[in-house]
Design a protein around this motif. Structure first.
Motif, PDB file in Angstrom:
ATOM      1  N   GLY A 140      11.655   8.667  -7.275  1.00 15.59           N
ATOM      2  CA  GLY A 140      10.238   8.442  -7.007  1.00 15.59           C
ATOM      3  C   GLY A 140       9.791   9.220  -5.788  1.00 15.59           C
ATOM      4  N   PHE A 141       8.481   9.341  -5.633  1.00 15.26           N
ATOM      5  CA  PHE A 141       7.888   9.998  -4.470  1.00 15.26           C
ATOM      6  C   PHE A 141       6.696   9.177  -3.998  1.00 15.26           C
ATOM      7  CE2 PHE A 141      10.070  13.438  -6.662  1.00 15.26           C
ATOM      8  CZ  PHE A 141      10.700  14.088  -5.603  1.00 15.26           C
ATOM      9  N   MET A 142       6.424   9.263  -2.701  1.00 22.59           N
ATOM     10  CA  MET A 142       5.299   8.547  -2.109  1.00 22.59           C
ATOM     11  C   MET A 142       4.542   9.495  -1.178  1.00 22.59           C
ATOM     12  SD  MET A 142       5.390   5.044   0.206  1.00 22.59           S
ATOM     13  CE  MET A 142       6.409   4.268  -1.049  1.00 22.59           C
ATOM     14  N   LEU A 143       3.222   9.497  -1.297  1.00 26.20           N
ATOM     15  CA  LEU A 143       2.362  10.289  -0.419  1.00 26.20           C
ATOM     16  C   LEU A 143       1.604   9.341   0.493  1.00 26.20           C
ATOM     17  CD1 LEU A 143       0.833  12.728  -3.087  1.00 26.20           C
ATOM     18  CD2 LEU A 143       3.012  12.943  -1.855  1.00 26.20           C
ATOM     19  N   LEU A 144       1.686   9.570   1.800  1.00 28.37           N
ATOM     20  CA  LEU A 144       0.996   8.732   2.780  1.00 28.37           C
ATOM     21  C   LEU A 144      -0.011   9.572   3.543  1.00 28.37           C
ATOM     22  CD1 LEU A 144       4.014   6.809   4.391  1.00 28.37           C
ATOM     23  CD2 LEU A 144       2.619   6.110   2.434  1.00 28.37           C
ATOM     24  N   SER A 145      -1.231   9.087   3.659  1.00 27.44           N
ATOM     25  CA  SER A 145      -2.217   9.766   4.500  1.00 27.44           C
ATOM     26  C   SER A 145      -1.845   9.548   5.969  1.00 27.44           C
ATOM     27  CB  SER A 145      -3.614   9.216   4.236  1.00 27.44           C
ATOM     28  OG  SER A 145      -3.705   7.870   4.708  1.00 27.44           O
ATOM     29  N   GLU A 146      -2.522  10.272   6.844  1.00 23.60           N
ATOM     30  CA  GLU A 146      -2.268  10.127   8.278  1.00 23.60           C
ATOM     31  C   GLU A 146      -2.487   8.689   8.733  1.00 23.60           C
ATOM     32  OE1 GLU A 146      -3.698  12.188  12.512  1.00 23.60           O
ATOM     33  OE2 GLU A 146      -4.472  12.886  10.601  1.00 23.60           O
ATOM     34  N   GLY A 147      -3.515   8.044   8.202  1.00 26.62           N
ATOM     35  CA  GLY A 147      -3.787   6.659   8.574  1.00 26.62           C
ATOM     36  C   GLY A 147      -2.703   5.712   8.115  1.00 26.62           C
ATOM     37  N   ALA A 148      -2.143   5.934   6.922  1.00 30.75           N
ATOM     38  CA  ALA A 148      -1.072   5.071   6.417  1.00 30.75           C
ATOM     39  C   ALA A 148       0.201   5.227   7.231  1.00 30.75           C
ATOM     40  CB  ALA A 148      -0.805   5.386   4.947  1.00 30.75           C
ATOM     41  N   LYS A 189      -5.672  -5.721   4.060  1.00 25.13           N
ATOM     42  CA  LYS A 189      -5.461  -6.918   4.871  1.00 25.13           C
ATOM     43  C   LYS A 189      -4.521  -6.704   6.055  1.00 25.13           C
ATOM     44  CE  LYS A 189      -6.256 -10.416   1.289  1.00 25.13           C
ATOM     45  NZ  LYS A 189      -5.625 -11.501   0.471  1.00 25.13           N
ATOM     46  N   TYR A 190      -3.452  -5.894   5.876  1.00 21.31           N
ATOM     47  CA  TYR A 190      -2.375  -5.923   6.846  1.00 21.31           C
ATOM     48  C   TYR A 190      -2.092  -4.610   7.569  1.00 21.31           C
ATOM     49  CZ  TYR A 190      -1.536 -10.154   4.190  1.00 21.31           C
ATOM     50  OH  TYR A 190      -1.681 -11.352   3.570  1.00 21.31           O
ATOM     51  N   PHE A 191      -2.612  -3.500   7.084  1.00 20.53           N
ATOM     52  CA  PHE A 191      -2.326  -2.242   7.751  1.00 20.53           C
ATOM     53  C   PHE A 191      -3.231  -2.064   8.966  1.00 20.53           C
ATOM     54  CE2 PHE A 191       0.101   0.692   4.726  1.00 20.53           C
ATOM     55  CZ  PHE A 191       0.765  -0.372   4.146  1.00 20.53           C
ATOM     56  N   LEU A 192      -2.773  -1.240   9.918  1.00 22.07           N
ATOM     57  CA  LEU A 192      -3.588  -0.904  11.077  1.00 22.07           C
ATOM     58  C   LEU A 192      -4.847  -0.182  10.630  1.00 22.07           C
ATOM     59  CD1 LEU A 192      -0.825   0.483  13.456  1.00 22.07           C
ATOM     60  CD2 LEU A 192      -1.870  -1.766  13.507  1.00 22.07           C
ATOM     61  N   LYS A 193      -5.989  -0.608  11.159  1.00 23.78           N
ATOM     62  CA  LYS A 193      -7.260   0.004  10.762  1.00 23.78           C
ATOM     63  C   LYS A 193      -7.800   0.970  11.827  1.00 23.78           C
ATOM     64  CE  LYS A 193      -7.601  -2.179   6.863  1.00 23.78           C
ATOM     65  NZ  LYS A 193      -6.474  -3.101   6.995  1.00 23.78           N
ATOM     66  N   ASP A 194      -7.131   1.025  12.985  1.00 18.73           N
ATOM     67  CA  ASP A 194      -7.604   1.903  14.049  1.00 18.73           C
ATOM     68  C   ASP A 194      -7.133   3.331  13.768  1.00 18.73           C
ATOM     69  OD1 ASP A 194      -8.773   2.788  16.366  1.00 18.73           O
ATOM     70  OD2 ASP A 194      -7.090   2.219  17.648  1.00 18.73           O
ATOM     71  N   THR A 195      -7.626   3.877  12.668  1.00 23.02           N
ATOM     72  CA  THR A 195      -7.211   5.195  12.222  1.00 23.02           C
ATOM     73  C   THR A 195      -8.435   6.036  11.899  1.00 23.02           C
ATOM     74  OG1 THR A 195      -7.130   4.620   9.875  1.00 23.02           O
ATOM     75  CG2 THR A 195      -5.152   4.191  11.176  1.00 23.02           C
ATOM     76  N   LYS A 196      -8.253   7.344  11.940  1.00 19.46           N
ATOM     77  CA  LYS A 196      -9.333   8.229  11.524  1.00 19.46           C
ATOM     78  C   LYS A 196      -9.168   8.532  10.045  1.00 19.46           C
ATOM     79  CE  LYS A 196      -6.752  12.264  13.215  1.00 19.46           C
ATOM     80  NZ  LYS A 196      -6.752  13.398  14.143  1.00 19.46           N
TER      81      LYS A 196
END
Length: 461
Positions: A140-148, A189-196
């Motif tokens: 499998g593969f996973m792509l995460l944005s900078e915010g994630a 609900k649970y991830f940090l939201k202080d992201t651009k």
């Protein structure tokens, strides 16, 4: 071969950094025996990668990195000089070819979950990095944005959150729709939201069970102009729940509601791990930054993993290192937890170990001038809600009386028939109720202080 996909996305709320134009573009294409999925902040970039890989995968895979870069860059040359982000993975049979520009991260599952491509600050298209190799099923593969990445990746160590492995397991065990809904709900609900920009997670896994029905029919799915926390489907007609309760879907059959509820319960722990462990406290640098990395922790059984949540948003955390209470950090109570068992000897106060055996979590009191050496990041205990038992069982740990556990009489059992456990209570640095646990054993939790039990579980219900 067929593949399963799941997407989750939410909007960050940081006012700092560059503003993004529009929403992340998540694209999935399966054509000519090639599966491609991508995450980009420009649709042209995602389209260029998908077209090139589905039409010319064999040629590109057999070529050098510079040839591949040139082929992709020719399709997006008008974006040169601009800030760009592109993450894509293409798979044909047992080979993959991936590319990455700018921030975000690509993770892979091929025997174990690991980082394939780390974030980079340079976002010009000339910084394209290429990766390719062979695969063994399941993968499998996973792509995460900078915010994630802020919630799922520790830049200083290069470690992924255990939540990433959990995400892969979800998609292997459940359908795309259910996992996409659970991802979106938990990110919101649970991830940090202080992201651009946006907080985006895209996952692909091999689906060998459906390989026999694989057809050479082009399938293209894009997620654009979507609501911030809506589930993102792949060719699956969305079934609207009849009602909603606390954001958990309730469906007519009850099947999906139960599964999503189960997934949400698990990821509360996994996502919260890095809310605590990934946020350095401003001004508190570790004094032992060059210290050798600790050995991998002992993994506990996820069947009874307690729920650990936070009482404040974005709690401050202290890096692993050496501290003096009243000088480097305030005196007070501190909470230690990684989502896996804390190793013996990994937390030391005044040259004495706080861990003679593995514990799932622990709370310690630091008085003025106490010296703490920790292999783990930690946070003030006041930032943490009471630890909640799973199915009425607490794993080995150090719990605060009156917060995590009420006074009374409880039953403690060793983790296996061949193991002898230990239970005791602590108040004002004095140990009492010291009990060897050999079979089901009744123990007394006093009115105040802490309880500690090793190689055992405690039944609270």
């Amino acid at each position: 071969m067929n593949y399963k996909y799941a997407f989750g996305i939410a909007q960050g709320n940081s006012s700092s950094g560059r503003e993004t134009e529009g929403k992340d573009k998540i694209k999935s294409v399966h054509e000519n025996g090639v599966a491609v999925f991508s995450l980009a902040d420009h649709g042209r970039m995602a389209e260029a990668a998908a077209t090139l890989m589905t039409e010319r995968f064999d040629e590109q895979y057999a070529s050098g990195d510079d040839f591949i870069k040139t082929a992709i860059l020719e399709k997006i040359e008008d974006l040169s000089g601009r800030d760009n982000t592109l993450l894509f993975v293409s798979v044909k049979e047992n080979h993959y070819l991936a590319g990455h520009i700018g921030g975000g991260l690509i993770a892979g599952l091929n025997g174990s979950c690991s980082v394939l491509s780390k974030p980079e600050s340079k976002e010009d298209i000339t910084s394209l990095r290429i990766y390719k190799g062979e695969l063994k099923e399941p993968f499998g593969f996973m792509l995460l944005s900078e915010g994630a990445c802020q919630s799922l990746y520790e830049d200083s160590t290069g470690n992924l959150s255990p939540a990433c492995g959990t995400f892969f397991e979800w998609l292997m065990d459940y359908d795309e729709e259910t996992v996409s809904e659970a991802l979106a709900d938990n990110i919101d609900k649970y991830f940090l939201k202080d992201t651009k920009g946006e907080i985006s997670v895209a996952i692909m896994v091999s689906d060998p069970e459906d390989a026999a029905s694989d057809a050479e029919v082009p399938i293209t799915v894009e997620t654009e102009d979507h609501p911030e926390t809506e589930a993102y489907q792949l060719g699956i007609e969305e079934k609207q729940p009849e009602t909603e309760l606390d954001g958990e879907p309730v469906r007519e059959s009850g099947k999906y509601g139960k599964i999503v509820k189960y997934l949400i319960a698990i990821i509360v722990v996994a996502a919260a791990i890095f809310i605590c462990t990934l946020i350095p406290r401003d001004g508190a640098e570790p004094k032992d930054a060059g210290k050798e990395e600790p050995k991998p922790p002992v993994t506990n059984s996820a069947s009874y993993e307690p729920s650990v949540t936070f009482s404040v948003e974005n709690p401050e955390a202290f890096e692993a290192g050496e501290y003096k209470a009243g000088v480097d950090i305030p005196a007070g109570e501190y909470f230690f937890w990684t989502g896996e068992m804390l190793e013996p000897g990994s937390i030391i106060v005044n040259d004495d170990t706080c861990l003679s055996d593995a514990l799932y979590c622990m709370t310690i009191q630091l008085n003025e001038w106490d010296t703490l050496v920790s292999d783990h990041r930690f946070t003030a205990a006041e930032n943490v809600n009471p630890v909640k038992a799973k199915d009425g069982i607490l794993l080995s740990g150090k719990y605060k009386i009156g917060k995590d556990i009420a006074p009374g009489t409880y039953t403690v059992s060793p983790v296996s028939e061949d193991t002898k456990g230990r239970y005791y209570s602590i108040f004002d640095e004095e140990i009492s109720n010291n009990t060897e646990v050999n079979g089901d054993t009744a123990v007394v939790v006093p009115e105040e202080g802490y309880v500690v039990f090793y190689k055992s579980v405690l039944y609270v219900e």
